[in-house]
Design an enzyme around this catalytic site. Structure first.
Site, PDB file in Angstrom:
ATOM      1  N   ASP A  46       0.615  -1.210   0.557  1.00  0.00           N
ATOM      2  CA  ASP A  46       0.008   0.416  -0.206  1.00  0.00           C
ATOM      3  C   ASP A  46       0.673   1.447   0.241  1.00  0.00           C
ATOM      4  O   ASP A  46       1.182   1.537   1.573  1.00  0.00           O
ATOM      5  CB  ASP A  46      -0.404  -0.302   1.028  1.00  0.00           C
ATOM      6  CG  ASP A  46      -1.930   0.962   0.754  1.00  0.00           C
ATOM      7  OD1 ASP A  46      -2.454   1.280   0.017  1.00  0.00           O
ATOM      8  OD2 ASP A  46      -2.577   1.593   2.506  1.00  0.00           O
TER       9      ASP A  46
ATOM     10  N   ASP B  79      -2.095   6.231  -6.995  1.00  0.00           N
ATOM     11  CA  ASP B  79      -1.769   5.535  -5.745  1.00  0.00           C
ATOM     12  C   ASP B  79      -1.867   3.996  -6.274  1.00  0.00           C
ATOM     13  O   ASP B  79      -2.641   3.734  -7.422  1.00  0.00           O
ATOM     14  CB  ASP B  79      -2.974   5.888  -5.139  1.00  0.00           C
ATOM     15  CG  ASP B  79      -2.996   4.845  -4.111  1.00  0.00           C
ATOM     16  OD1 ASP B  79      -2.345   4.860  -3.310  1.00  0.00           O
ATOM     17  OD2 ASP B  79      -4.526   4.053  -3.892  1.00  0.00           O
TER      18      ASP B  79
END
Ligand SMILES: *[C@@H]1O[C@H](CO)[C@@H](O)[C@H](O)[C@H]1NC(C)=O
Ligand SMILES: *[C@@H]1O[C@H](CO)[C@@H](O)[C@H](O)[C@H]1NC(C)=O
Ligand SMILES: *[C@@H]1O[C@H](CO)[C@@H](O)[C@H](O)[C@H]1NC(C)=O
Ligand SMILES: *[C@@H]1O[C@H](CO)[C@@H](O)[C@H](O)[C@H]1NC(C)=O
Length: 400
Positions: free
Chosen positions: A93, A277
């Site tokens: 992440d 992202d």
């Protein structure tokens, strides 16, 4: 407590590793990533459906400025913790920092390398929510109400075949969240003090994400960057600040979409801007820009009928003519004009196929306050983060 997923079907392959004495990751460690659902045998349409749902979920966390929830369309890496090493799978992440695992599963008393962290250490105080008595207790909340709570401690982690001692991690003895059924922990690659990247003092990592539903594995290279053949792969670079990128404009087909330059700027109160992202599937645009981009597609796609039959909960979908794919249709091209880099995307990176209803949908949605360059658009691209120089570089590649 969520059960630990079966690890046997997941593999870590070490493709290149040059151990050097100057640092555990000198030369870089390459590990393969498994798409969370790639092994489940789901159709691409199902995967995209979930991608859409989890993107929406995830975006709300950005807006709340909390650590990001990892959705079902994340990529996972297999690593190991402790001595002797216990393997576990972790969600990769870029949107959060903390590394953690489920401590009822990993038992610190059985490891000879477990260490404690003092409450007054900068690693403990880097946590928004921590409390102290003998040790550093943390609570790490995700705004979809997922959380992990436990003790911040140190352990040896094995990543690829490299052992890295004394990494701070969350020994989570109370963990709850839908996302946590996917993996037994997280590896945060954010820019805060606690991320793997920051703790190791690394300034480089990159990934190449295979498309949703692909059986090929994505790869993550930690600690160095690939050295592309610039003739075969023209590299484009744009500045980054944290993971913000500067988007100056968007072209759809022959039309430069009329978007005021302030639309994607970061505001004085910290809102706005666009981030890249790896964990959000959809690309989100500030709504004023999104509307114009969608209008531009609608105005230019004349040879296909729109449909609202798609199972994807997206605004702009078309009936897909038989035997065609986004790349074989004559769809308007899409160019994102990042500062210093005009990125022309292949149609398969912005139209997702819903094979169940034979439709295609624009993989974008509107947001307010923050725009996100999502992972669907990053498919089959080498994405290179050079944090020492604050540069993000990209080139198109066949990942996997
Ligand atoms: C933390 O506390 C210990 C014990 O009180 C002290 O010796 C140490 O210097 C402190 N460290 C920092 C970084 O403040
Ligand atoms: C420290 O805090 C934990 C959790 O809040 C608690 O279980 C433990 O008893 C505390 N220890 C001391 C010495 O107060
Ligand atoms: C780089 O790519 C070009 C074009 O594909 C090719 O002709 C050349 O041989 C490659 N060079 C190297 C060093 O691989
Ligand atoms: C669009 O829908 C109309 C009416 O249903 C139909 O006649 C036409 O063939 C469709 N066009 C395409 C390109 O599918």
């Amino acid at each position: 407590m969520e059960p630990l997923p079966k690890l046997s079907s997941l593999t870590v392959l070490l493709l290149s590793l040059i151990p050097l004495s100057s640092g555990a990751f000198a030369g870089g460690v390459r590990v393969e990533l498994t798409h969370v659902h790639a092994t489940a045998g789901d159709s691409e349409a199902k995967l995209i459906q979930r991608a859409v749902a989890s993107s929406r979920h995830r975006l709300s966390t950005f807006v709340d400025r909390a650590p990001l929830h990892a959705g079902e369309t994340e990529y996972i890496v297999d690593i190991a913790i402790g001595t002797p090493a216990l393997a576990f799978s972790a969600l990769v992440d870029t949107g959060s920092d903390l590394m953690w695992t489920q401590c009822p599963v990993f038992d610190p008393s059985k490891s000879s390398t477990f260490g404690s962290i003092a409450c007054n250490s900068t690693l403990c105080t880097a946590l928004d929510q921590h409390s102290c008595n003998a040790s550093c207790h943390y609570s790490y909340m995700y705004t979809d109400h997922s959380y992990t709570e436990g003790v911040l401690a140190t352990e040896t982690f094995t990543i690829g075949s490299t052992s890295v001692p004394s990494l701070a991690f969350g020994c989570g003895n109370s963990n709850n969240g839908v996302a946590f059924t996917q993996a037994a922990g997280f590896v945060g690659l954010g820019r805060g003090k606690l991320s793997l990247i920051s703790q190791m003092g690394l300034t480089e990592f990159s990934y190449c994400l295979t498309p949703l539903g692909s059986r090929k594995k994505s790869s993550l290279l930690i600690g160095s960057l690939p050295n592309p053949n610039a003739t075969a792969h023209p590299v484009m670079s744009t500045p980054i600040s944290f993971y913000y990128i500067t988007l100056n404009g968007i072209t759809v087909g022959g039309t430069v979409v009329d978007i005021p330059s302030s639309t994607f700027a970061i505001n004085r109160d910290g809102s706005g801007g666009m981030i890249i992202d790896s964990g959000t599937a959809l690309t989100y645009l500030e709504y004023s820009a999104y509307d114009k981009v969608a209008d531009a597609f609608m105005a230019q796609i004349k040879n296909m009928n729109t449909t609202d039959q798609s199972v994807f909960d997206l605004d702009l979908c078309y009936e897909l003519p038989p035997k065609s794919t986004p790349d074989t249709l004559n769809l308007p091209k899409l160019i994102f004009h990042f500062q210093g880099a005009d990125l022309e995307l292949p149609p398969g990176n912005y139209f997702g196929v819903d094979s169940d209803t034979s439709s295609i949908c624009l993989m974008m949605a509107e947001s307010s306050g923050l725009s996100v360059f999502g992972n669907f658009m990053q498919q089959n691209m080498q994405v290179m983060y050079d944090l020492g120089n604050d540069v993000l570089s990209l080139y198109s590649a066949e990942c996997g």
